[in-house]
Design a protein around this motif. Structure first.
Motif, PDB file in Angstrom:
ATOM      1  N   LEU A   1      14.729 -25.428  43.439  1.00 18.45           N
ATOM      2  CA  LEU A   1      16.139 -24.717  43.647  1.00 18.45           C
ATOM      3  C   LEU A   1      15.834 -23.321  43.408  1.00 18.45           C
ATOM      4  N   ARG A   2      15.694 -22.978  42.209  1.00 25.94           N
ATOM      5  CA  ARG A   2      15.636 -21.455  41.897  1.00 25.94           C
ATOM      6  C   ARG A   2      14.601 -20.699  42.926  1.00 25.94           C
TER       7      ARG A   2
ATOM      8  N   GLN B   1      13.863 -21.770  46.006  1.00 27.28           N
ATOM      9  CA  GLN B   1      14.680 -21.558  47.094  1.00 27.28           C
ATOM     10  C   GLN B   1      15.621 -20.092  47.282  1.00 27.28           C
ATOM     11  N   ALA B   2      16.201 -20.140  46.108  1.00 25.37           N
ATOM     12  CA  ALA B   2      17.272 -19.181  45.918  1.00 25.37           C
ATOM     13  C   ALA B   2      16.751 -17.667  45.964  1.00 25.37           C
TER      14      ALA B   2
ATOM     15  N   GLN C   1      15.577 -16.883  49.473  1.00 28.39           N
ATOM     16  CA  GLN C   1      16.589 -16.307  50.289  1.00 28.39           C
ATOM     17  C   GLN C   1      17.062 -15.052  50.167  1.00 28.39           C
ATOM     18  N   GLU C   2      16.893 -14.714  48.594  1.00 23.57           N
ATOM     19  CA  GLU C   2      17.486 -13.497  48.189  1.00 23.57           C
ATOM     20  C   GLU C   2      16.336 -12.519  48.545  1.00 23.57           C
TER      21      GLU C   2
ATOM     22  N   GLU D   1      24.155 -14.334  51.080  1.00 24.79           N
ATOM     23  CA  GLU D   1      25.144 -15.640  51.172  1.00 24.79           C
ATOM     24  C   GLU D   1      24.107 -16.956  51.424  1.00 24.79           C
ATOM     25  N   ASP D   2      24.657 -17.936  50.573  1.00 24.69           N
ATOM     26  CA  ASP D   2      23.790 -19.106  50.552  1.00 24.69           C
ATOM     27  C   ASP D   2      24.657 -19.941  51.607  1.00 24.69           C
TER      28      ASP D   2
ATOM     29  N   ALA E   1      23.799 -24.380  51.158  1.00 23.89           N
ATOM     30  CA  ALA E   1      24.290 -25.037  50.091  1.00 23.89           C
ATOM     31  C   ALA E   1      25.626 -25.746  50.732  1.00 23.89           C
TER      32      ALA E   1
END
Length: 131
Positions: A68-69, A71-72, A75-76, A82-83, A86
């Motif tokens: 998950l980290r 993937q975050a 995305q950044e 914005e996510d 989620a």
């Protein structure tokens, strides 16, 4: 974060995961011995199968958090602040079947489907009362 801190953190995660697995496998062995004894039950056999899964759970959670980290971070890096992943978008069927936000005015025509549903509920209640 310094490289030594990351390395120490990863080492700690591996040690905790392995200790958890070793402890839970020991408990599974203990339950197997209980199952094999004269007073053993199938509940003990169920625990034999569950304990190793409990031991693997910390490793799974660390893997999932890492995924998950990652993937975050992706995305950044892609520039999306914005996510959107989620919160899934509502399906069109769900949006149509949702309840209205405002109550209908008293002078509006009654909803035939709602009236039929209320009659059905009244029938069910009447049947339950006769039993």
């Amino acid at each position: 974060m310094p490289a030594s801190s990351v390395l120490a953190r990863r080492f700690t995660i591996v040690v905790v995961s392995l200790a958890s697995l070793a402890l839970c496998c020991g408990l599974a062995w203990w339950q197997w011995e209980r199952f094999s004894s004269a007073s053993g039950t199938f509940q003990n056999l169920g625990y034999v199968l569950q304990w190793p899964l409990f031991g693997l759970f910390p490793a799974f959670m660390f893997w999932r958090i890492r995924k998950l980290r990652r993937q975050a971070a992706e995305q950044e890096a892609a520039g999306s602040g914005e996510d959107h992943a989620a919160v899934p978008a509502p399906r069109p069927e769900a949006a149509m079947s949702s309840t209205p936000t405002a109550a209908p005015a008293p002078d509006d025509e009654p909803d035939d489907e709602l009236a039929a549903y209320n009659r059905y509920l009244a029938e069910l209640n009447a049947r339950d009362q006769t039993r």
